[in-house]
Design a protein around this motif. Structure first.
Motif, PDB file in Angstrom:
ATOM      1  N   ASP A   1       1.626  -7.269  10.390  1.00 54.15           N
ATOM      2  CA  ASP A   1       3.074  -7.269  10.310  1.00 54.15           C
ATOM      3  C   ASP A   1       3.426  -6.173   9.317  1.00 54.15           C
ATOM      4  OD1 ASP A   1       5.130  -8.644  11.328  1.00 54.15           O
ATOM      5  OD2 ASP A   1       4.711 -10.510  10.247  1.00 54.15           O
ATOM      6  N   ILE A   2       4.199  -5.183   9.728  1.00 53.92           N
ATOM      7  CA  ILE A   2       4.420  -4.065   8.807  1.00 53.92           C
ATOM      8  C   ILE A   2       5.878  -3.994   8.375  1.00 53.92           C
ATOM      9  CG2 ILE A   2       4.326  -1.551   8.541  1.00 53.92           C
ATOM     10  CD1 ILE A   2       1.843  -1.603  10.260  1.00 53.92           C
ATOM     11  N   ARG A   3       6.077  -3.878   7.088  1.00 61.12           N
ATOM     12  CA  ARG A   3       7.426  -3.669   6.550  1.00 61.12           C
ATOM     13  C   ARG A   3       7.434  -2.370   5.798  1.00 61.12           C
ATOM     14  NH1 ARG A   3      10.589  -8.892   5.218  1.00 61.12           N
ATOM     15  NH2 ARG A   3       9.646 -10.288   6.744  1.00 61.12           N
ATOM     16  N   ARG A   4       8.234  -1.430   6.253  1.00 57.43           N
ATOM     17  CA  ARG A   4       8.283  -0.114   5.604  1.00 57.43           C
ATOM     18  C   ARG A   4       9.325  -0.114   4.496  1.00 57.43           C
ATOM     19  NH1 ARG A   4       8.586   1.208  10.972  1.00 57.43           N
ATOM     20  NH2 ARG A   4       6.491   1.458  11.833  1.00 57.43           N
ATOM     21  N   VAL A   5       8.893   0.387   3.355  1.00 58.92           N
ATOM     22  CA  VAL A   5       9.794   0.521   2.213  1.00 58.92           C
ATOM     23  C   VAL A   5       9.588   1.907   1.635  1.00 58.92           C
ATOM     24  CG1 VAL A   5       9.733  -1.951   1.663  1.00 58.92           C
ATOM     25  CG2 VAL A   5       8.103  -0.405   0.569  1.00 58.92           C
ATOM     26  N   SER A   6      10.489   2.323   0.765  1.00 63.07           N
ATOM     27  CA  SER A   6      10.276   3.616   0.127  1.00 63.07           C
ATOM     28  C   SER A   6      10.300   3.522  -1.400  1.00 63.07           C
ATOM     29  CB  SER A   6      11.309   4.635   0.626  1.00 63.07           C
ATOM     30  OG  SER A   6      10.939   5.920   0.186  1.00 63.07           O
TER      31      SER A   6
ATOM     32  N   ASN B   1       5.551   4.726   2.213  1.00 65.41           N
ATOM     33  CA  ASN B   1       5.305   6.165   2.428  1.00 65.41           C
ATOM     34  C   ASN B   1       3.828   6.479   2.676  1.00 65.41           C
ATOM     35  OD1 ASN B   1       8.155   6.815   1.637  1.00 65.41           O
ATOM     36  ND2 ASN B   1       7.436   5.996  -0.315  1.00 65.41           N
ATOM     37  N   LEU B   2       3.244   5.801   3.631  1.00 69.05           N
ATOM     38  CA  LEU B   2       1.823   6.000   3.922  1.00 69.05           C
ATOM     39  C   LEU B   2       1.563   7.412   4.427  1.00 69.05           C
ATOM     40  CD1 LEU B   2       0.994   2.667   5.771  1.00 69.05           C
ATOM     41  CD2 LEU B   2       0.792   3.203   3.330  1.00 69.05           C
TER      42      LEU B   2
ATOM     43  N   ALA C   1       0.836  -1.203   0.000  1.00 67.67           N
ATOM     44  CA  ALA C   1       0.000   0.000   0.000  1.00 67.67           C
ATOM     45  C   ALA C   1       0.871   1.253   0.000  1.00 67.67           C
ATOM     46  CB  ALA C   1      -0.906   0.004   1.231  1.00 67.67           C
ATOM     47  N   GLY C   2       0.287   2.342  -0.464  1.00 65.28           N
ATOM     48  CA  GLY C   2       1.007   3.617  -0.490  1.00 65.28           C
ATOM     49  C   GLY C   2       1.573   3.878  -1.872  1.00 65.28           C
ATOM     50  N   GLY C   3       2.595   4.696  -1.913  1.00 63.55           N
ATOM     51  CA  GLY C   3       3.215   5.028  -3.192  1.00 63.55           C
ATOM     52  C   GLY C   3       4.720   5.106  -3.019  1.00 63.55           C
ATOM     53  N   THR C   4       5.439   4.617  -4.012  1.00 59.72           N
ATOM     54  CA  THR C   4       6.898   4.634  -3.883  1.00 59.72           C
ATOM     55  C   THR C   4       7.440   6.034  -4.133  1.00 59.72           C
ATOM     56  OG1 THR C   4       7.387   4.052  -6.177  1.00 59.72           O
ATOM     57  CG2 THR C   4       7.036   2.223  -4.642  1.00 59.72           C
TER      58      THR C   4
ATOM     59  N   ASN D   1       4.186  10.054  -6.073  1.00 61.38           N
ATOM     60  CA  ASN D   1       2.834  10.082  -6.637  1.00 61.38           C
ATOM     61  C   ASN D   1       1.837  10.367  -5.525  1.00 61.38           C
ATOM     62  OD1 ASN D   1       1.763   7.417  -5.540  1.00 61.38           O
ATOM     63  ND2 ASN D   1       3.647   6.764  -6.561  1.00 61.38           N
ATOM     64  N   ARG D   2       0.585  10.501  -5.899  1.00 64.98           N
ATOM     65  CA  ARG D   2      -0.433  10.957  -4.957  1.00 64.98           C
ATOM     66  C   ARG D   2      -1.118   9.849  -4.171  1.00 64.98           C
ATOM     67  NH1 ARG D   2      -2.078  16.241  -5.463  1.00 64.98           N
ATOM     68  NH2 ARG D   2      -1.302  17.333  -7.297  1.00 64.98           N
ATOM     69  N   SER D   3      -0.646   8.645  -4.255  1.00 62.41           N
ATOM     70  CA  SER D   3      -1.328   7.577  -3.519  1.00 62.41           C
ATOM     71  C   SER D   3      -1.186   7.772  -2.013  1.00 62.41           C
ATOM     72  CB  SER D   3      -0.752   6.217  -3.923  1.00 62.41           C
ATOM     73  OG  SER D   3      -1.392   5.210  -3.173  1.00 62.41           O
ATOM     74  N   SER D   4      -2.310   7.781  -1.302  1.00 62.39           N
ATOM     75  CA  SER D   4      -2.285   7.983   0.153  1.00 62.39           C
ATOM     76  C   SER D   4      -2.076   6.668   0.898  1.00 62.39           C
ATOM     77  CB  SER D   4      -3.616   8.592   0.604  1.00 62.39           C
ATOM     78  OG  SER D   4      -4.677   7.675   0.344  1.00 62.39           O
ATOM     79  N   GLY D   5      -2.419   5.572   0.242  1.00 63.78           N
ATOM     80  CA  GLY D   5      -2.346   4.271   0.899  1.00 63.78           C
ATOM     81  C   GLY D   5      -3.647   3.838   1.549  1.00 63.78           C
ATOM     82  N   LYS D   6      -4.678   4.711   1.491  1.00 62.24           N
ATOM     83  CA  LYS D   6      -5.926   4.414   2.218  1.00 62.24           C
ATOM     84  C   LYS D   6      -6.606   3.125   1.764  1.00 62.24           C
ATOM     85  CE  LYS D   6      -7.251   9.096   3.535  1.00 62.24           C
ATOM     86  NZ  LYS D   6      -8.126  10.224   3.193  1.00 62.24           N
TER      87      LYS D   6
END
Ligand code: CTP
Ligand code: CA
Length: 232
Positions: free
Chosen positions: A71-76, A61-62, A19-22, A34-39
């Motif tokens: 389980d959350i994995r943060r990426v960019s 980038n939520l 989810a989100g945007g890179t 980009n404009r993705s909020s991740g919602k």
């Protein structure tokens, strides 16, 4: 559809959601994004968890709060997202690629902040293609994993949107493709969504609109039907 949340119909299932945007860095202080909020992706992760799944959320980038219980994995960047998804997709029952992945990244990332050149009045950036993560999963052998892609289209015409969705599902080898219309004021930051889900035969499996939570459950209703059909 929200009633299905009580059924625990994803109990024991492993669901991966991106989810989100890179964001693709240009230098230490700038990126292409980009404009993705991740919602919508977060709503799917939360809904899957409510329905009993073990959920891994790959969060790019939520712009909204991370859901509990996942389980959350943060990426960019797209490459980071690819590495994370590839790692957790093995053995997953469902992979949902809701993230907006940058199609291109800057060919070079500057070590220091890029300075204006006083002698010119423009700048050309060189970009290179990012890998197509969804197509990579779709063309690999992942027996037993249901692959769900998303497509954001700005095309105003409904039939054209569906045609684009069919072509995209086919090209990427996804089992299901969720198409939604986006525009300057539609889709991204909104709390509501309107989608069409395309199935394996290119047919419209379902249409859903409403809050991103209710749309998430409607999408999962289709996912549950497919996952159950595969294993029984
Ligand atoms: N996607 C991906 N990797 C990319 C680009 C997109 O995995 N490098 C995934 C998205 O997460 C989404 C689906 O592919 O699930 C469709 O994304 P979209 O941008 O609508 O499609 P593209 O194939 O990139 O086509 P377009 O030229 O319309 O952007
Ligand atoms: Ca794209």
């Amino acid at each position: 559809a929200a009633a299905s949340a009580n059924h625990a119909d994803l109990a024991g299932r492993r669901v991966v959601v991106s989810a989100g945007g890179t964001r693709e860095p240009l230098d230490p202080v700038r990126f292409l994004g980009n404009r993705s909020s991740g919602k919508q992706g977060i709503a799917i992760a939360e809904a899957a968890r409510e329905r009993g799944a073990h959920v891994t959320l790959i969060a790019a980038n939520l712009e909204v709060a991370e859901p509990e219980g996942c389980d959350i994995r943060r990426v960019s960047t797209a490459l980071e997202l690819q590495a994370a998804v590839t790692e957790v997709a093995h053995g997953a029952d469902v992979v949902v690629m809701a993230a907006a992945v940058a199609d291109y990244r800057p060919a070079n990332v500057s070590e220091g902040k890029i300075k204006k050149d006083q002698s010119d009045d423009g700048l050309t950036l060189e970009l290179v293609r990012n890998p197509d993560i969804l197509a990579g999963l779709g063309h690999a052998e992942h027996p037993g994993t249901l692959l769900v892609g998303f497509a954001a289209e700005t095309e105003p015409d409904d039939d054209r949107i569906i045609a684009l969705g069919r072509a995209k599902r086919e090209a990427k080898g996804a089992d299901l493709l969720v198409v939604n219309r986006v525009g300057w004021n539609e889709g991204f930051a909104s709390d509501e969504n309107r989608v069409v889900v395309i199935g394996r035969d290119g047919d419209v499996v379902t249409r859903a609109h409403g809050t991103k939570q209710s749309v998430a459950h409607d999408i999962l209703d289709v996912v549950v039907a497919e996952v159950t059909a595969v294993t029984t």
